[in-house]
Design a protein around this motif. Structure first.
Motif, PDB file in Angstrom:
ATOM      1  N   LYS A   1       0.838  -1.199   0.000  1.00  0.00           N
ATOM      2  CA  LYS A   1       0.000   0.000   0.000  1.00  0.00           C
ATOM      3  C   LYS A   1       0.872   1.248   0.000  1.00  0.00           C
ATOM      4  CE  LYS A   1      -3.831  -1.788   2.872  1.00  0.00           C
ATOM      5  NZ  LYS A   1      -4.578  -1.500   4.122  1.00  0.00           N
ATOM      6  N   PRO A   2       0.399   2.342  -0.624  1.00  0.00           N
ATOM      7  CA  PRO A   2       1.083   3.629  -0.446  1.00  0.00           C
ATOM      8  C   PRO A   2       0.847   4.131   0.984  1.00  0.00           C
ATOM      9  CG  PRO A   2      -0.951   3.956  -1.639  1.00  0.00           C
ATOM     10  CD  PRO A   2      -0.791   2.456  -1.488  1.00  0.00           C
ATOM     11  N   THR A   3       1.678   5.075   1.406  1.00  0.00           N
ATOM     12  CA  THR A   3       1.608   5.600   2.771  1.00  0.00           C
ATOM     13  C   THR A   3       1.099   7.031   2.766  1.00  0.00           C
ATOM     14  OG1 THR A   3       3.384   4.156   3.539  1.00  0.00           O
ATOM     15  CG2 THR A   3       2.958   6.126   4.839  1.00  0.00           C
TER      16      THR A   3
ATOM     17  N   ARG B   1       9.052  12.298   4.767  1.00  0.00           N
ATOM     18  CA  ARG B   1       9.947  11.513   3.914  1.00  0.00           C
ATOM     19  C   ARG B   1       9.511  10.056   3.804  1.00  0.00           C
ATOM     20  NH1 ARG B   1      16.043  13.566   5.711  1.00  0.00           N
ATOM     21  NH2 ARG B   1      15.696  15.792   5.271  1.00  0.00           N
ATOM     22  N   ASP B   2       8.745   9.579   4.780  1.00  0.00           N
ATOM     23  CA  ASP B   2       8.293   8.191   4.772  1.00  0.00           C
ATOM     24  C   ASP B   2       6.907   8.027   4.163  1.00  0.00           C
ATOM     25  OD1 ASP B   2      10.607   7.235   6.079  1.00  0.00           O
ATOM     26  OD2 ASP B   2       9.784   7.798   8.033  1.00  0.00           O
ATOM     27  N   ALA B   3       6.382   9.092   3.581  1.00  0.00           N
ATOM     28  CA  ALA B   3       5.018   9.068   3.047  1.00  0.00           C
ATOM     29  C   ALA B   3       5.023   9.181   1.524  1.00  0.00           C
ATOM     30  CB  ALA B   3       4.201  10.195   3.655  1.00  0.00           C
ATOM     31  N   ASP B   4       3.862   8.884   0.951  1.00  0.00           N
ATOM     32  CA  ASP B   4       3.642   9.062  -0.486  1.00  0.00           C
ATOM     33  C   ASP B   4       2.683  10.203  -0.784  1.00  0.00           C
ATOM     34  OD1 ASP B   4       5.095   6.652  -1.665  1.00  0.00           O
ATOM     35  OD2 ASP B   4       3.801   5.682  -0.200  1.00  0.00           O
ATOM     36  N   ALA B   5       1.927  10.631   0.220  1.00  0.00           N
ATOM     37  CA  ALA B   5       0.991  11.745   0.084  1.00  0.00           C
ATOM     38  C   ALA B   5       0.675  12.266   1.483  1.00  0.00           C
ATOM     39  CB  ALA B   5      -0.288  11.312  -0.628  1.00  0.00           C
TER      40      ALA B   5
ATOM     41  N   ALA C   1       4.295  10.134  -6.901  1.00  0.00           N
ATOM     42  CA  ALA C   1       5.450   9.708  -7.690  1.00  0.00           C
ATOM     43  C   ALA C   1       6.101   8.506  -7.030  1.00  0.00           C
ATOM     44  CB  ALA C   1       6.460  10.848  -7.804  1.00  0.00           C
ATOM     45  N   PRO C   2       6.777   7.646  -7.818  1.00  0.00           N
ATOM     46  CA  PRO C   2       7.542   6.548  -7.215  1.00  0.00           C
ATOM     47  C   PRO C   2       8.567   7.085  -6.223  1.00  0.00           C
ATOM     48  CG  PRO C   2       7.375   6.273  -9.586  1.00  0.00           C
ATOM     49  CD  PRO C   2       6.832   7.633  -9.274  1.00  0.00           C
TER      50      PRO C   2
END
Length: 258
Positions: A6-8, A63-67, A246-247
């Protein structure tokens, strides 16, 4: 354990609890539960408390997230946008939380991380881009004075601007470019922040949404996480964050260059 399939999603709040203010805590928890209901099936969630983390700590968590989602809360301290204290209906301010959430907007702007600001979160976005706030809406038409006891949001329509990122995000739930929303705010955008564009208005001209043309940053003045609202609106906004992320490797490269 984190599920790496899952994204974070980092969800930022002012505080985990408001000391001595049970009524405010209760409504905040209802909104928190609703956004978790919408997010947890598709996201890992990081809870971020900006008053505890401050600017440096909030940016490190990002920094540890995607959104990122910045939720509602108390008024932004006027010192952040050149205003003065002593205005009508002024509540308690949490200046360190302001700095933490302003840092999250800066991080998203620099790295291209998708960010959604809700109510106070939208005002943080406008402030981060150099905008100002009208400190008290004189007619009081955008909030219910009894909301802390009855949990009822004011319901009214908004018109979403054509060819905006918000229109693309909300396309599954818009009817003729309009949407019925849940409102609870006594402040609003006065001067729009640099480079931002307005993406929704209320019938009385209140700016109801803003966005950056240069980064996947959207702010909505209303509460899509109102438990009485159709959850599909919140799903659409979270889906837009997912679509714009983004990746990790690409974002890390952007961070190093910045």
């Amino acid at each position: 354990m984190t599920n790496h399939t899952k994204p974070t999603l980092l969800i930022s709040n002012v505080l985990p609890a408001r000391p001595g203010d049970e009524a405010y805590n209760n409504i905040c928890m209802r909104l928190w539960d609703r956004i978790l209901e919408a997010a947890v099936p598709t996201w890992n969630v990081i809870r971020e408390y900006a008053q505890e983390d401050g600017a440096e700590g909030a940016a490190l968590r990002a920094r540890d997230a995607d959104a990122i989602v910045i939720m509602g809360g108390e008024d932004v301290h006027p010192a952040n946008y050149g205003g003065s204290q002593g205005y009508n209906r002024e509540g308690r301010h949490w200046y360190r939380a302001d700095q933490g959430q302003l840092a999250l907007v800066d991080y998203a702007s620099r790295t291209g991380m998708p960010l959604l600001g809700i109510c106070r979160g939208m005002q943080i976005i406008n402030t981060a881009f150099g905008g100002t706030l009208e400190q008290d809406i004189a007619d009081g038409t955008h909030t219910n004075p009894a909301i802390l006891s009855d949990h009822r949001f004011v319901r009214h329509s908004v018109r979403v601007e054509a060819d905006s990122n918000l229109e693309r995000a909300l396309s599954p739930v818009l009817i003729n470019s309009e949407l019925t929303i849940s409102s609870a705010h006594h402040q609003r955008v006065h001067h729009l922040g640099d480079t931002l564009r307005i993406s929704a208005y209320a019938p009385d001209g209140t700016v109801e949404a803003i966005e950056s043309p240069d980064a996947p940053i959207i702010g909505v003045q209303w509460h899509p996480e109102d438990p009485a609202a159709d959850i599909s609106q919140l799903h659409a906004l979270l889906g837009h964050l997912d679509a714009r992320r983004a990746p990790r490797l690409e974002r890390a490269s952007t961070t190093l260059v910045a």
